[in-house]
Design a protein around this motif. Structure first.
Motif, short mmCIF file in Angstrom:
data_model
loop_
_atom_site.label_atom_id
_atom_site.label_comp_id
_atom_site.label_asym_id
_atom_site.label_seq_id
_atom_site.Cartn_x
_atom_site.Cartn_y
_atom_site.Cartn_z
N THR A 31 0.55 -0.84 0.01
CA THR A 31 -0.33 0.30 0.05
C THR A 31 0.72 1.26 0.01
OG1 THR A 31 0.09 0.61 2.12
CG2 THR A 31 -1.65 -1.07 1.12
N ALA A 32 0.23 1.88 -0.41
CA ALA A 32 0.63 4.02 -0.15
C ALA A 32 -0.20 4.94 -0.10
CB ALA A 32 1.33 3.79 -1.78
N ARG A 33 0.58 4.99 0.89
CA ARG A 33 -0.33 6.31 1.68
C ARG A 33 0.59 7.39 1.31
NH1 ARG A 33 1.50 7.44 6.47
NH2 ARG A 33 3.09 5.65 7.60
N LYS A 34 -1.04 8.73 1.24
CA LYS A 34 -0.27 9.96 1.53
C LYS A 34 0.41 10.68 2.77
CE LYS A 34 -2.28 11.79 -2.58
NZ LYS A 34 -2.99 12.36 -3.73
N ASP A 35 1.35 10.56 2.74
CA ASP A 35 2.49 12.06 4.09
C ASP A 35 2.48 13.17 4.10
OD1 ASP A 35 2.56 12.62 7.14
OD2 ASP A 35 4.41 10.99 6.66
N ARG A 85 -0.40 -0.10 -4.06
CA ARG A 85 -3.02 0.04 -4.28
C ARG A 85 -2.64 1.61 -2.57
NH1 ARG A 85 -6.43 -4.70 -2.73
NH2 ARG A 85 -7.63 -3.57 -4.05
N THR A 86 -3.74 2.83 -3.64
CA THR A 86 -4.06 4.26 -3.14
C THR A 86 -5.09 3.75 -2.79
OG1 THR A 86 -4.25 5.06 -4.37
CG2 THR A 86 -1.94 5.00 -4.19
N GLU A 87 -5.82 4.55 -1.60
CA GLU A 87 -7.00 4.37 -1.53
C GLU A 87 -7.51 5.59 -2.08
OE1 GLU A 87 -10.19 6.02 2.36
OE2 GLU A 87 -8.05 4.19 2.69
N ARG A 115 -11.53 2.66 -1.88
CA ARG A 115 -11.48 1.74 -2.39
C ARG A 115 -9.81 1.29 -2.81
NH1 ARG A 115 -16.53 -0.75 -6.66
NH2 ARG A 115 -18.11 -1.08 -4.87
N LEU A 116 -9.10 0.33 -2.26
CA LEU A 116 -7.90 0.73 -3.09
C LEU A 116 -7.62 0.22 -4.49
CD1 LEU A 116 -6.36 -1.97 -0.08
CD2 LEU A 116 -6.37 0.74 -0.85
N LYS A 117 -6.71 1.16 -5.09
CA LYS A 117 -6.57 0.45 -6.46
C LYS A 117 -5.33 0.74 -6.87
CE LYS A 117 -6.84 5.37 -6.56
NZ LYS A 117 -7.41 7.25 -7.08
N PRO A 118 -4.41 0.23 -7.99
CA PRO A 118 -3.02 0.01 -8.44
C PRO A 118 -2.37 1.62 -8.70
CG PRO A 118 -4.32 -1.05 -10.09
CD PRO A 118 -5.75 -0.73 -9.03
N CYS A 119 -1.52 1.40 -8.58
CA CYS A 119 -0.34 2.53 -8.62
C CYS A 119 0.57 2.27 -9.07
CB CYS A 119 -0.86 3.45 -7.90
SG CYS A 119 -2.61 4.92 -7.47
N LEU A 120 1.27 2.86 -9.15
CA LEU A 120 2.44 2.93 -9.91
C LEU A 120 3.99 3.69 -9.27
CD1 LEU A 120 1.83 1.68 -13.83
CD2 LEU A 120 1.98 -0.09 -11.47
N ARG A 148 9.50 5.86 1.59
CA ARG A 148 9.35 7.83 1.97
C ARG A 148 9.71 7.90 0.25
NH1 ARG A 148 7.06 11.59 4.45
NH2 ARG A 148 7.49 10.06 6.89
N LEU A 149 8.71 8.25 -0.30
CA LEU A 149 9.06 9.02 -1.54
C LEU A 149 8.08 9.95 -2.15
CD1 LEU A 149 8.13 5.52 -3.44
CD2 LEU A 149 10.44 5.95 -3.39
N PRO A 150 9.07 11.25 -3.30
CA PRO A 150 8.65 12.27 -3.11
C PRO A 150 7.55 12.42 -4.07
CG PRO A 150 10.14 12.00 -4.56
CD PRO A 150 9.82 10.99 -3.43
N ALA A 151 6.35 13.65 -4.59
CA ALA A 151 5.40 13.25 -5.50
C ALA A 151 5.38 12.91 -6.59
CB ALA A 151 4.51 14.94 -5.16
N ASP A 152 6.37 13.29 -6.88
CA ASP A 152 6.81 12.94 -8.54
C ASP A 152 7.07 11.19 -9.01
OD1 ASP A 152 9.33 13.16 -7.48
OD2 ASP A 152 10.26 14.67 -8.49
#
Length: 379
Positions: free
Chosen positions: A133-137, A164-166, A172-177, A211-215
């Motif tokens: 999962t990936a969540r925004k922080d 997967r992000t919410e 719902r969770l959806k796939p993201c790269l 932790r990854l940047p937005a880009d």
């Protein structure tokens, strides 16, 4: 649909010949790094990527041709399936201008490589059950999860991770790269002890609060499945090309042996018990090659739906043809087929890979049952 995918243009014929010559120079005992550098320098690794970023401006048709010809010479480059085909395609289609500038020139000339992580211990490749999962922080993304059977992470500059992000609207969770650099904090890899002796190693990944940047996000957060399948269809076509090359290599060794090996009066290839199975293997490889060309044609024409069906069929047909060709080649050589000298025994295990990865033949049959024939699902 027109039959233009059947036509081998002068440019593609010339490309085949040039790559085949490169493959023969390196041969079965090839050094992966040396071949990768030379193939990149000659422009073969990025034939599918945009010209404005150093690529050849072609498509998966040309890239699959390169992998097939290298494989038929006994020196396939497995990371071609991942780096320029999956990751290069996804970034070229959906990446930001900055992501394209940062990655595509290097992916084109081979100076940069990118691995791809989708498979998980409990979910396999089922994108609906992935637990990474990936969540925004704030302005960042934070990833957590595990991946298995990720090729070449140790030599790749980054890994394209499927998380997967919410969905803010549905929950719902959806796939993201996401592009995860090799040295990112919390990004841990450990080799998987494989019986298969391949140049490229397999790894398990533990993603612990990376932790990854937005880009680092590739493409639109709300178009995950579209972007994911834009990478998975080329993967299937390239796996088919990988299998075709391996099958051709094995068949060529068997035919050469059958022409010269003499036990009684005539070479063994004169006997139908030897000749007919080899002829059958050749026919199966040629038929699989036609479906592979069709799938690549549909991909390059932008028909993602048609390409999905054809790519799955191509991968299935090529894997079956490869396994049969390798088995018959070893059988033709008898005891010699199991010696290191002839280089066929290791292919017995390697040929199974195309049946299993990146999707099993049973899941392809499920796909064809549901999508092509309209039969109901059992799951």
């Amino acid at each position: 649909m027109s039959g233009s995918f059947l036509i081998e243009t002068e440019e593609r014929t010339a490309l085949r010949a040039a790559v085949a010559a490169l493959g023969r120079r390196h041969g079965r005992g090839y050094d992966r790094e040396s071949l990768w550098r030379e193939a990149g320098k000659l422009g073969y690794l990025g034939v599918n990527l945009p010209e404005e970023y150093g690529g050849g401006g072609g498509g998966i048709t040309e890239l699959s041709l390169v992998l097939e010809e290298l494989g038929s010479a006994g020196c396939p480059l497995l990371l071609m399936i991942v780096s320029p085909a999956i990751c290069g395609t996804v970034i070229a289609r959906f990446g930001t201008d900055e992501q394209k500038r940062q990655w595509l020139p290097g992916l084109s000339d081979g100076s940069l490589t990118m691995a791809f992580g989708i498979t998980e211990p409990d979910a396999g490749s089922n994108s609906h059950r992935l637990t990474t999962t990936a969540r925004k922080d704030g302005g960042d993304w934070v990833l957590n999860g595990r991946k298995v059977f990720v090729s070449g992470v140790d030599i790749a500059d980054a890994t394209l991770i499927v998380g997967r992000t919410e969905d803010a609207r549905t929950g719902r969770l959806k796939p993201c790269l996401f592009i995860v650099p090799r040295d990112a904090a919390g990004f841990h890899r450990s080799p998987i002890d494989m019986e298969l002796h391949a140049v490229e190693k397999q790894f398990e990944l533990v993603i612990d609060d990376v932790r990854l940047p937005a880009d680092a996000l590739v493409g639109d957060e709300d178009a995950g499945l579209l972007q994911l399948f834009a990478g998975l269809n080329p993967e299937r076509v390239m796996t088919a090309a990988f299998a075709l090359g391996m099958g051709r290599y094995a068949l060529d060794r068997a035919v050469e042996y059958a022409k010269t090996r003499q036990v009684w009066k005539e070479p063994i290839g004169a006997h139908q018990a030897i000749a007919h199975p080899l002829a059958q293997a050749h026919i199966e490889l040629e038929l699989a090659a036609l479906m592979t060309r069709k799938a690549a044609y549909l991909l390059d024409a932008g028909d993602d739906t048609g390409a999905g069906e054809a790519a799955n069929m191509a991968k299935y047909a090529a894997a079956e043809a490869c396994v049969h060709a390798v088995d018959q080649a070893v059988h033709t050589l008898g005891g010699n087929g199991l010696t290191r000298e002839y280089g066929l025994a290791s292919l017995v295990t390697a040929a199974r890979v195309a049946r299993i990865a990146p999707v099993s033949r049973e899941m392809i049959l499920n796909y064809v049952s549901h999508q092509s024939l309209g039969l109901p699902k059992s799951y």
